[in-house]
Design a protein around this motif. Structure first.
Motif, PDB file in Angstrom:
ATOM      1  N   GLY A  35     -24.410  14.053  10.643  1.00 15.05           N
ATOM      2  CA  GLY A  35     -24.056  12.667  10.339  1.00 15.05           C
ATOM      3  C   GLY A  35     -22.618  12.356  10.702  1.00 15.05           C
ATOM      4  O   GLY A  35     -21.755  13.245  10.682  1.00 15.05           O
ATOM      5  N   TRP A  36     -22.383  11.123  11.060  1.00 12.48           N
ATOM      6  CA  TRP A  36     -21.022  10.608  11.238  1.00 12.48           C
ATOM      7  C   TRP A  36     -20.717   9.680  10.065  1.00 12.48           C
ATOM      8  O   TRP A  36     -21.559   8.838   9.693  1.00 12.48           O
ATOM      9  N   PHE A  37     -19.523   9.818   9.529  1.00  7.86           N
ATOM     10  CA  PHE A  37     -19.076   9.016   8.399  1.00  7.86           C
ATOM     11  C   PHE A  37     -17.683   8.488   8.728  1.00  7.86           C
ATOM     12  O   PHE A  37     -17.010   9.002   9.628  1.00  7.86           O
ATOM     13  N   GLY A  47     -21.464   6.098   5.387  1.00 11.41           N
ATOM     14  CA  GLY A  47     -22.241   6.662   6.487  1.00 11.41           C
ATOM     15  C   GLY A  47     -22.289   5.702   7.651  1.00 11.41           C
ATOM     16  O   GLY A  47     -22.444   4.494   7.469  1.00 11.41           O
ATOM     17  N   VAL A  48     -22.145   6.219   8.841  1.00  4.75           N
ATOM     18  CA  VAL A  48     -22.170   5.429  10.067  1.00  4.75           C
ATOM     19  C   VAL A  48     -23.471   5.671  10.839  1.00  4.75           C
ATOM     20  O   VAL A  48     -24.146   4.724  11.226  1.00  4.75           O
ATOM     21  N   SER A  49     -23.805   6.929  11.024  1.00  5.30           N
ATOM     22  CA  SER A  49     -24.983   7.257  11.806  1.00  5.30           C
ATOM     23  C   SER A  49     -25.383   8.691  11.524  1.00  5.30           C
ATOM     24  O   SER A  49     -24.579   9.489  11.045  1.00  5.30           O
ATOM     25  N   CYS A  50     -26.629   9.011  11.828  1.00  4.05           N
ATOM     26  CA  CYS A  50     -27.116  10.370  11.646  1.00  4.05           C
ATOM     27  C   CYS A  50     -28.169  10.656  12.703  1.00  4.05           C
ATOM     28  O   CYS A  50     -28.882   9.743  13.146  1.00  4.05           O
ATOM     29  N   THR A  69     -23.952   4.526  19.492  1.00  4.79           N
ATOM     30  CA  THR A  69     -25.086   5.371  19.845  1.00  4.79           C
ATOM     31  C   THR A  69     -24.749   6.821  19.544  1.00  4.79           C
ATOM     32  O   THR A  69     -23.723   7.330  20.015  1.00  4.79           O
ATOM     33  N   ILE A  70     -25.607   7.460  18.761  1.00  6.24           N
ATOM     34  CA  ILE A  70     -25.420   8.875  18.441  1.00  6.24           C
ATOM     35  C   ILE A  70     -26.347   9.707  19.332  1.00  6.24           C
ATOM     36  O   ILE A  70     -27.470   9.302  19.633  1.00  6.24           O
TER      37      ILE A  70
END
Length: 124
Positions: A35-37, A47-50, A69-70
């Protein structure tokens, strides 16, 4: 146990782009969702993305959908966050963290192995 290191932050103009990287060391990277936070001054971490362990499923916060975009490259043990059309409200320290399960969790407390963070500043 993974060790994660973020990179790629910096100062960018509104409307600009950055690509963050989260490089992992340790075993079984492809067993973890990542995950990105982010945390802005005076605000709670959000939380931003996972991305799931295989990369087949992704999740985004409403505030970044359509702009971020992850992705991940398990052969390189790295997760990326491509950030386009950046806004001043995206300014924060960005962290990556790992969840030892094949799919993402909606709870920040499930994530561990936090990196040291990378600063993203969006300003004219």
């Amino acid at each position: 146990q993974l060790q994660l290191v973020e990179s790629g932050g910096g100062l960018v103009l509104p409307g600009g782009s950055l690509r963050l990287s989260c490089a992992a060391s340790g075993s079984s990277f492809d067993s973890y969702s990542i995950g990105w936070f982010r945390q802005a001054p005076g605000k709670e971490r959000e939380g931003v993305s996972c991305i799931s362990s295989s990369g087949s499923r992704t999740v985004y916060a409403d505030s970044v959908k359509g702009r971020f975009t992850i992705s991940r490259d398990n052969a390189k043990s790295t997760v990326y966050l491509q950030m386009n059309n950046l806004k001043p409200e995206d300014t924060a320290v960005y962290y990556c963290a790992a969840y030892p399960f094949f799919r993402c969790s909606s709870s920040t407390t499930d994530f561990g192995s936090w990196g040291q963070g990378t600063q993203v500043t969006v300003s004219s």
